[in-house]
Design an enzyme around this catalytic site. Structure first.
Site, PDB file in Angstrom:
ATOM      1  N   HIS A 183      -0.683  -7.222   5.303  1.00 24.91           N
ATOM      2  CA  HIS A 183      -1.676  -5.935   5.749  1.00 24.91           C
ATOM      3  C   HIS A 183      -1.401  -5.799   7.221  1.00 24.91           C
ATOM      4  O   HIS A 183      -1.589  -4.100   7.364  1.00 24.91           O
ATOM      5  CB  HIS A 183      -3.161  -6.527   5.725  1.00 24.91           C
ATOM      6  CG  HIS A 183      -3.546  -6.783   4.391  1.00 24.91           C
ATOM      7  ND1 HIS A 183      -4.283  -7.981   4.057  1.00 24.91           N
ATOM      8  CD2 HIS A 183      -3.521  -6.109   3.242  1.00 24.91           C
ATOM      9  CE1 HIS A 183      -4.850  -8.029   2.623  1.00 24.91           C
ATOM     10  NE2 HIS A 183      -4.304  -6.845   2.260  1.00 24.91           N
ATOM     11  N   SER A 230      -3.734 -11.635  -0.569  1.00 25.79           N
ATOM     12  CA  SER A 230      -4.877 -12.442  -0.049  1.00 25.79           C
ATOM     13  C   SER A 230      -5.236 -13.684  -1.305  1.00 25.79           C
ATOM     14  O   SER A 230      -5.581 -14.854  -0.891  1.00 25.79           O
ATOM     15  CB  SER A 230      -6.120 -11.690  -0.155  1.00 25.79           C
ATOM     16  OG  SER A 230      -5.683 -10.595   0.753  1.00 25.79           O
ATOM     17  N   ARG A 243       4.487  -3.463  -2.772  1.00 30.93           N
ATOM     18  CA  ARG A 243       4.956  -4.530  -2.729  1.00 30.93           C
ATOM     19  C   ARG A 243       6.121  -4.470  -3.998  1.00 30.93           C
ATOM     20  O   ARG A 243       7.028  -3.551  -3.826  1.00 30.93           O
ATOM     21  CB  ARG A 243       4.286  -5.830  -2.948  1.00 30.93           C
ATOM     22  CG  ARG A 243       3.326  -6.168  -1.801  1.00 30.93           C
ATOM     23  CD  ARG A 243       2.348  -7.103  -1.933  1.00 30.93           C
ATOM     24  NE  ARG A 243       1.338  -6.750  -3.213  1.00 30.93           N
ATOM     25  CZ  ARG A 243       0.180  -7.384  -3.453  1.00 30.93           C
ATOM     26  NH1 ARG A 243       0.138  -8.458  -2.797  1.00 30.93           N
ATOM     27  NH2 ARG A 243      -0.481  -6.946  -4.281  1.00 30.93           N
ATOM     28  N   LYS A 269     -12.870  -7.200  -8.325  1.00 29.47           N
ATOM     29  CA  LYS A 269     -12.907  -8.485  -7.721  1.00 29.47           C
ATOM     30  C   LYS A 269     -13.973  -8.959  -7.281  1.00 29.47           C
ATOM     31  O   LYS A 269     -14.716  -8.161  -6.637  1.00 29.47           O
ATOM     32  CB  LYS A 269     -11.973  -8.253  -6.403  1.00 29.47           C
ATOM     33  CG  LYS A 269     -10.528  -8.202  -6.956  1.00 29.47           C
ATOM     34  CD  LYS A 269      -9.484  -8.076  -5.528  1.00 29.47           C
ATOM     35  CE  LYS A 269      -8.014  -7.572  -5.630  1.00 29.47           C
ATOM     36  NZ  LYS A 269      -7.255  -7.191  -4.521  1.00 29.47           N
TER      37      LYS A 269
HETATM   38  O1  PNS Z   1      -6.765  -4.538  -1.602  1.00 28.19           O
HETATM   39  P1  PNS Z   1      -7.103  -3.866  -2.947  1.00 28.19           P
HETATM   40  O2  PNS Z   1      -8.110  -4.925  -3.568  1.00 28.19           O
HETATM   41  O3  PNS Z   1      -6.007  -3.882  -3.961  1.00 28.19           O
HETATM   42  O4  PNS Z   1      -7.806  -2.799  -2.683  1.00 28.19           O
HETATM   43  C1  PNS Z   1      -8.413  -1.643  -3.751  1.00 28.19           C
HETATM   44  C2  PNS Z   1      -9.429  -0.588  -3.087  1.00 28.19           C
HETATM   45  C3  PNS Z   1     -10.485  -1.381  -2.574  1.00 28.19           C
HETATM   46  C4  PNS Z   1      -8.496   0.171  -1.836  1.00 28.19           C
HETATM   47  C5  PNS Z   1     -10.025   0.174  -4.398  1.00 28.19           C
HETATM   48  O5  PNS Z   1     -10.416  -0.609  -5.317  1.00 28.19           O
HETATM   49  C6  PNS Z   1     -10.770   1.256  -3.797  1.00 28.19           C
HETATM   50  O6  PNS Z   1     -10.450   2.330  -3.245  1.00 28.19           O
HETATM   51  N1  PNS Z   1     -12.086   1.018  -3.792  1.00 28.19           N
HETATM   52  C7  PNS Z   1     -13.235   1.933  -3.362  1.00 28.19           C
HETATM   53  C8  PNS Z   1     -13.931   2.285  -4.623  1.00 28.19           C
HETATM   54  C9  PNS Z   1     -13.197   3.711  -5.110  1.00 28.19           C
HETATM   55  O7  PNS Z   1     -13.018   4.776  -4.660  1.00 28.19           O
HETATM   56  N2  PNS Z   1     -12.740   3.531  -6.326  1.00 28.19           N
HETATM   57  C10 PNS Z   1     -11.784   4.456  -7.245  1.00 28.19           C
HETATM   58  C11 PNS Z   1     -10.373   4.078  -6.603  1.00 28.19           C
HETATM   59  S1  PNS Z   1      -9.594   4.598  -7.813  1.00 28.19           S
END
Ligand code: PNS
Length: 161
Positions: free
Chosen positions: A18, A129, A91, A42
């Protein structure tokens, strides 16, 4: 015009992968918002406040960074804040389908918003993570996975889970 982007993620907890992406974004753009968001798939181990605090410590040297935490939609938050692009690290190929789906959803919700992918450093191709949490839970050494300044805090916190 000022270029304002957002690096979103769960950051549960922050890893060196990150920090690599955030640092590179901070060199490319004028202002970088690091968004600690909710991933519906998650259940986080760290609270939003803890994740934000760890990120704040790990990005101390970067002066164009702002750390925020929120529960809403990324695409709408970006519009509200005048953010022009989401910056994410990519990645392995296995990330691609999930990231592509998110990028297209965000574009549909906010057509002005771009998603920029930075290829992650080869050293961090495997790093996540959840892998950090698994290694720590089994007593493994996580010192090459997380920023040194937050290593002890992350370890202590994971031992108390
Ligand atoms: O580190 P991660 O868990 O891969 O990040 C995913 C994240 C938090 C960026 C994604 O779940 C997100 O954007 N969440 C916010 C809610 C949202 O906008 N959801 C629709 C995205 S398609």
């Amino acid at each position: 015009m000022e270029t304002k982007v957002i690096c979103p993620g769960s950051f549960d907890p922050v890893t060196l992968g990150h920090i690599d992406i955030i640092t590179r974004a901070s060199k490319m753009f004028d202002h970088v918002i690091v968004g600690v968001l909710k991933n519906a798939a998650k259940t986080p181990s760290f609270t939003t406040e803890e994740r934000m605090e760890l990120l704040a410590q790990a990005t101390k040297g970067l002066d164009n960074i702002e750390i925020v935490g929120f529960d809403g939609l990324l695409a709408y938050y970006a519009r509200e804040k005048g953010v022009t692009a989401i910056v994410k690290g990519l990645r392995a190929v296995s990330d691609f389908e999930y990231e592509f789906q998110q990028a297209l959803t965000n574009k549909k919700l906010n057509p002005e918003l771009e998603t920029v992918f930075l290829t992650c450093k080869a050293d961090f191709m495997y790093l996540s993570s959840s892998m950090v949490k698994q290694v720590a839970a089994l007593g493994g050494d996580i010192s090459s996975f997380v920023p040194e300044c937050v290593h002890d805090e992350i370890l202590k916190r994971l031992k108390n889970l």
